[in-house]
Write an enzyme that holds these catalytic residues in place. Structure first.
Site, PDB file in Angstrom:
ATOM      1  CD  GLN A  92      -7.068  -1.482   1.141  1.00 31.42           C
ATOM      2  OE1 GLN A  92      -7.704  -2.010   0.457  1.00 31.42           O
ATOM      3  NE2 GLN A  92      -7.029  -0.277   1.694  1.00 31.42           N
ATOM      4  N   PRO A 128       4.041   6.045  11.921  1.00 32.47           N
ATOM      5  CG  PRO A 128       5.754   6.240  13.456  1.00 32.47           C
ATOM      6  CD  PRO A 128       4.130   6.065  13.408  1.00 32.47           C
ATOM      7  NE  ARG A 129       2.449   5.626   4.738  1.00 33.17           N
ATOM      8  CZ  ARG A 129       2.478   6.368   3.597  1.00 33.17           C
ATOM      9  NH1 ARG A 129       3.329   6.991   2.939  1.00 33.17           N
ATOM     10  NH2 ARG A 129       1.132   6.924   3.455  1.00 33.17           N
ATOM     11  N   GLY A 148       8.417  13.528  -7.414  1.00 33.58           N
ATOM     12  CA  GLY A 148       7.798  14.564  -6.595  1.00 33.58           C
ATOM     13  C   GLY A 148       6.359  14.305  -6.404  1.00 33.58           C
ATOM     14  CE  LYS A 178      -3.300   1.642  -3.754  1.00 32.48           C
ATOM     15  NZ  LYS A 178      -1.975   1.865  -2.524  1.00 32.48           N
ATOM     16  N   GLY A 179      -2.957   6.641  -5.915  1.00 35.26           N
ATOM     17  CA  GLY A 179      -3.915   7.905  -5.973  1.00 35.26           C
ATOM     18  C   GLY A 179      -3.681   8.889  -7.020  1.00 35.26           C
ATOM     19  N   GLY A 182      -1.846   8.188  10.443  1.00 39.37           N
ATOM     20  CA  GLY A 182      -0.555   8.987  10.686  1.00 39.37           C
ATOM     21  C   GLY A 182       0.477   8.418  11.201  1.00 39.37           C
ATOM     22  N   GLY A 194      -5.922   5.671   1.932  1.00 39.60           N
ATOM     23  CA  GLY A 194      -5.768   6.987   1.851  1.00 39.60           C
ATOM     24  C   GLY A 194      -5.081   7.189   0.763  1.00 39.60           C
ATOM     25  CG  HIS A 195      -6.234   6.098  -2.579  1.00 36.86           C
ATOM     26  ND1 HIS A 195      -6.800   5.402  -3.379  1.00 36.86           N
ATOM     27  CD2 HIS A 195      -5.223   5.248  -1.916  1.00 36.86           C
ATOM     28  CE1 HIS A 195      -6.735   4.221  -3.170  1.00 36.86           C
ATOM     29  NE2 HIS A 195      -5.764   3.879  -2.241  1.00 36.86           N
ATOM     30  N   GLY A 229       0.862  -1.216  -0.177  1.00 42.71           N
ATOM     31  CA  GLY A 229       0.030  -0.059   0.085  1.00 42.71           C
ATOM     32  C   GLY A 229       0.912   1.106  -0.118  1.00 42.71           C
ATOM     33  CG  ASP A 230       0.335   4.127   2.325  1.00 41.31           C
ATOM     34  OD1 ASP A 230      -0.784   4.408   1.782  1.00 41.31           O
ATOM     35  OD2 ASP A 230       0.515   3.600   3.391  1.00 41.31           O
ATOM     36  CB  THR A 252      -5.704   6.011   6.755  1.00 44.09           C
ATOM     37  OG1 THR A 252      -6.039   6.008   5.414  1.00 44.09           O
ATOM     38  CG2 THR A 252      -7.047   5.807   7.552  1.00 44.09           C
ATOM     39  CE  LYS A 306       7.098   9.407  -1.010  1.00 46.08           C
ATOM     40  NZ  LYS A 306       6.957   9.102   0.425  1.00 46.08           N
TER      41      LYS A 306
HETATM   42  P1  GDP Z   1      -1.563   5.411  -2.248  1.00 46.86           P
HETATM   43  O1  GDP Z   1      -2.215   5.167  -0.954  1.00 46.86           O
HETATM   44  O2  GDP Z   1      -0.895   4.482  -2.991  1.00 46.86           O
HETATM   45  O3  GDP Z   1      -2.668   6.329  -3.040  1.00 46.86           O
HETATM   46  O4  GDP Z   1      -0.422   6.467  -1.676  1.00 46.86           O
HETATM   47  P2  GDP Z   1      -0.302   7.703  -0.460  1.00 46.86           P
HETATM   48  O5  GDP Z   1      -1.148   8.782  -0.970  1.00 46.86           O
HETATM   49  O6  GDP Z   1      -1.073   7.061   0.826  1.00 46.86           O
HETATM   50  O7  GDP Z   1       1.237   7.826  -0.348  1.00 46.86           O
HETATM   51  C1  GDP Z   1       1.985   8.174  -1.125  1.00 46.86           C
HETATM   52  C2  GDP Z   1       2.610   9.847  -0.672  1.00 46.86           C
HETATM   53  O8  GDP Z   1       3.886   9.847  -1.342  1.00 46.86           O
HETATM   54  C3  GDP Z   1       1.646  10.648  -0.688  1.00 46.86           C
HETATM   55  O9  GDP Z   1       1.977  11.815   0.163  1.00 46.86           O
HETATM   56  C4  GDP Z   1       2.167  11.443  -2.168  1.00 46.86           C
HETATM   57  O10 GDP Z   1       1.816  12.840  -2.189  1.00 46.86           O
HETATM   58  C5  GDP Z   1       3.645  11.056  -1.930  1.00 46.86           C
HETATM   59  N1  GDP Z   1       4.203  10.898  -3.481  1.00 46.86           N
HETATM   60  C6  GDP Z   1       3.491  10.048  -4.659  1.00 46.86           C
HETATM   61  N2  GDP Z   1       4.584  10.215  -5.411  1.00 46.86           N
HETATM   62  C7  GDP Z   1       5.516  10.862  -5.197  1.00 46.86           C
HETATM   63  C8  GDP Z   1       6.911  11.100  -5.737  1.00 46.86           C
HETATM   64  O11 GDP Z   1       7.399  10.690  -6.549  1.00 46.86           O
HETATM   65  N3  GDP Z   1       7.843  11.555  -4.611  1.00 46.86           N
HETATM   66  C9  GDP Z   1       7.537  12.138  -3.663  1.00 46.86           C
HETATM   67  N4  GDP Z   1       8.383  12.966  -2.867  1.00 46.86           N
HETATM   68  N5  GDP Z   1       6.247  11.859  -2.945  1.00 46.86           N
HETATM   69  C10 GDP Z   1       5.381  11.350  -3.714  1.00 46.86           C
HETATM   70  P1  IMO Z   2      -3.878   2.485   0.731  1.00 46.62           P
HETATM   71  O1  IMO Z   2      -5.071   2.294  -0.445  1.00 46.62           O
HETATM   72  C1  IMO Z   2      -1.263   0.834   3.641  1.00 46.62           C
HETATM   73  C2  IMO Z   2      -2.797  -2.145   6.370  1.00 46.62           C
HETATM   74  C3  IMO Z   2      -2.821  -1.807   7.786  1.00 46.62           C
HETATM   75  C4  IMO Z   2      -2.802  -3.515   8.346  1.00 46.62           C
HETATM   76  C5  IMO Z   2      -3.155  -4.265   7.320  1.00 46.62           C
HETATM   77  C6  IMO Z   2      -4.975  -4.467   7.722  1.00 46.62           C
HETATM   78  O2  IMO Z   2      -3.647   3.918   1.051  1.00 46.62           O
HETATM   79  O3  IMO Z   2      -2.531   1.984   0.028  1.00 46.62           O
HETATM   80  P2  IMO Z   2      -7.158  -3.191   7.582  1.00 46.62           P
HETATM   81  O4  IMO Z   2      -7.570  -1.936   8.245  1.00 46.62           O
HETATM   82  O5  IMO Z   2      -7.397  -3.242   6.184  1.00 46.62           O
HETATM   83  O6  IMO Z   2      -7.905  -4.447   8.279  1.00 46.62           O
HETATM   84  O7  IMO Z   2      -5.561  -3.378   8.018  1.00 46.62           O
HETATM   85  O8  IMO Z   2      -3.554  -3.487   6.203  1.00 46.62           O
HETATM   86  N1  IMO Z   2      -3.484  -1.317   5.285  1.00 46.62           N
HETATM   87  C7  IMO Z   2      -2.890  -0.444   4.684  1.00 46.62           C
HETATM   88  N2  IMO Z   2      -1.575   0.171   4.634  1.00 46.62           N
HETATM   89  N3  IMO Z   2      -2.000   1.592   2.748  1.00 46.62           N
HETATM   90  C8  IMO Z   2      -3.332   1.274   2.906  1.00 46.62           C
HETATM   91  O9  IMO Z   2      -4.324   1.767   1.970  1.00 46.62           O
HETATM   92  C9  IMO Z   2      -3.878   0.147   3.793  1.00 46.62           C
HETATM   93  N4  IMO Z   2      -5.021  -0.486   3.965  1.00 46.62           N
HETATM   94  C10 IMO Z   2      -4.947  -1.361   5.048  1.00 46.62           C
HETATM   95  O10 IMO Z   2      -1.778  -1.096   8.214  1.00 46.62           O
HETATM   96  O11 IMO Z   2      -1.430  -3.373   8.288  1.00 46.62           O
HETATM   97 MG    MG Z   3      -2.142   5.425   1.068  1.00 44.92          MG
END
Ligand code: GDP
Ligand code: IMO
Ligand code: MG
Length: 425
Positions: free
Chosen positions: A225, A309-310, A416, A16-17, A307, A40-41, A12-13, A305, A336
């Protein structure tokens, strides 16, 4: 007809968003197919930052219709807040451009309470869930006692079903976990109000998406995810409860496999994970602090979502190769890349040697010992680079190595968080 699926390649994270936002520029529909407000996208356009938990990230473009598929579990209170927040930010949300599948399931405060109670009960073995009630809501769907959005259309029946599920969950909360019950009457009253607000959004999204594909429109399928959190192929039981893979788009949107489908995998150039579970390439030293950041930047590695630390570590190419196969990835986006600037050298996992599982590379645990290849770093700030040939040679060497190792082309490299901080090849 074309379906373009965005799927996370890690835990995750991955970013994708922002890629759903990017591809939605030319799309008619942006459709989320799994998960709930555990996601959280983030989308960043100049100084505007949108953090979406439920509504598809393609909604920022004014011509798109946002679809919330039957594969989702949706907390109506969170959805209503998100609609309000987007409206406040000037994004028009109304029933003609946001559609909720009648077959999507509903999360209640009792699901949230049960999620937290189970985690507390597990102690050190806890999954580290987001506490959003995701697991209990999918469990009730599988138990066939869940409440669906369709039920909102008949208030008396809806009231009965919500009351039933709250009472049933209270029974478990009180008798199994010694927890406080939720206030059934209060919640039922609130849910009847939510129903009156959300009823106009409920639709046959399976037909809407199929018709769009048949009419040669572009549909973006937004996975939440990541593959390593998938209910079947993730690091079970340390994963989420939905189908996060590209194939989940078909079941989670209620469509047949389209003739023209492209799968785009999103992967960070290093790796992160929130919650418990194996992470073979995890770092704990000062490199970890550097990759995570101190929280002063919006993109530092702290959960969108929760806060939290990853956890951070080097890219695991063994997992990435297998995940590309599992998802049928046609092209990769690496995100990144800018965060690696200034590191003298860094590693990527290229094998597990004798600690590899004899059954599948996806089976990793605490005993999995990665074998690394070391890469030269670069010192330049690459945040303004927009052309492949302008990247430092060391960065190009790393990207070329990744695509050869996993045998999938890298189509995008982001440097970025902004919409345009991107190299397209
Ligand atoms: P998602 O859940 O896959 O949509 O990703 P999240 O939004 O949770 O986390 C990605 C984080 O990285 C967000 O804060 C984005 O703004 C940031 N981000 C995405 N692409 C880049 C990149 O290429 N560089 C940097 N520095 N940040 C990025
Ligand atoms: P996005 O879409 C990162 C993780 C949780 C936990 C496990 C199970 O932003 O990438 P849950 O609440 O789904 O039962 O938790 O999955 N998790 C994520 N980690 N990004 C996410 O979503 C996540 N959605 C769930 O931290 O380890
Ligand atoms: Mg996310």
């Amino acid at each position: 007809m074309a379906l373009q699926i965005i799927v996370g390649m890690q835990w995750g994270d991955e970013g994708k968003g922002r890629f759903v936002d990017l591809l939605s520029k030319d799309a008619q529909i942006a459709a989320r197919y799994n998960g709930g407000d555990n996601a959280g996208h983030t989308i960043r356009i100049n100084d505007d930052v949108y953090k979406l938990h439920l509504i598809p990230s393609g909604i920022i473009y004014p011509q798109t219709i946002g679809v919330m598929g039957n594969g989702m579990v949706i907390n109506p209170q969170i959805l209503i807040n998100e609609i309000r927040e987007l409206r406040d930010a000037g994004i028009e949300i109304n029933p003609s451009r946001l559609k909720i599948s009648y077959a999507a399931h509903m999360i209640t405060p009792a699901h949230r309470a049960l999620d937290l109670a189970r985690e507390a009960h597990l102690g050190d073995a806890k999954i580290g869930t987001t506490g959003r009630g995701i697991g209990p809501a999918y469990a009730d769907k599988a138990h066939r006692i869940g409440v669906r959005y369709l039920d909102m259309l008949k208030p008396d029946l809806f009231k009965e079903k919500v009351t039933h599920i709250l009472n049933e969950t209270n029974h478990i909360l009180v008798n199994l976990y010694n927890s406080e019950p939720v206030d059934v009457q209060k919640i039922v009253k609130e849910y009847l109000e939510y129903a009156s607000i959300l009823t106009p959004y409920i639709a046959d999204t399976s037909k809407i998406v199929s018709d769009a594909l048949n009419e040669d429109q572009l549909v973006i399928g937004e996975g939440a995810q990541g593959a390593m959190l998938d209910i079947d192929y993730g690091t079970y039981p340390y994963n989420t409860s939905s189908s996060c893979l590209s194939t989940g788009a078909m079941t989670g949107l209620g469509i047949a496999i389209p003739k023209d489908v492209q799968v785009y995998g999103i992967a960070k150039v290093f790796q992160t994970r929130v919650g418990s579970g194996a992470f073979p390439t995890e770092l704990f030293d000062e490199q970890a602090l550097r990759l995570r950041g101190d929280g002063s930047q919006q993109w530092d590695e702290f959960g969108t979502t929760t806060g939290r630390p990853r956890r951070v570590g080097w890219l695991d190419l063994v997992l990435l190769r297998e995940i590309c196969r599992l998802n049928g990835v046609n092209a990769l986006a690496l995100t990144k890349m800018d965060v690696l600037s200034g590191i003298s050298s860094f590693d990527a996992c290229v094998g597990y040697g004798t600690t590899a599982s004899p059954v599948s590379p996806l089976i990793v645990d605490e005993s999995t010992a990665p074998e690394y290849q070391t890469f030269d770093g670069w010192q330049e700030d690459i945040g303004e680079v927009r052309q492949w040939q302008d990247l430092p040679e060391a960065a190009r060497t790393y990207v070329t190595f990744i695509e050869k190792f996993v045998d999938v082309p890298v189509k995008w490299i982001s440097v970025g968080p902004e919409r345009n901080s991107l190299i397209t090849r």
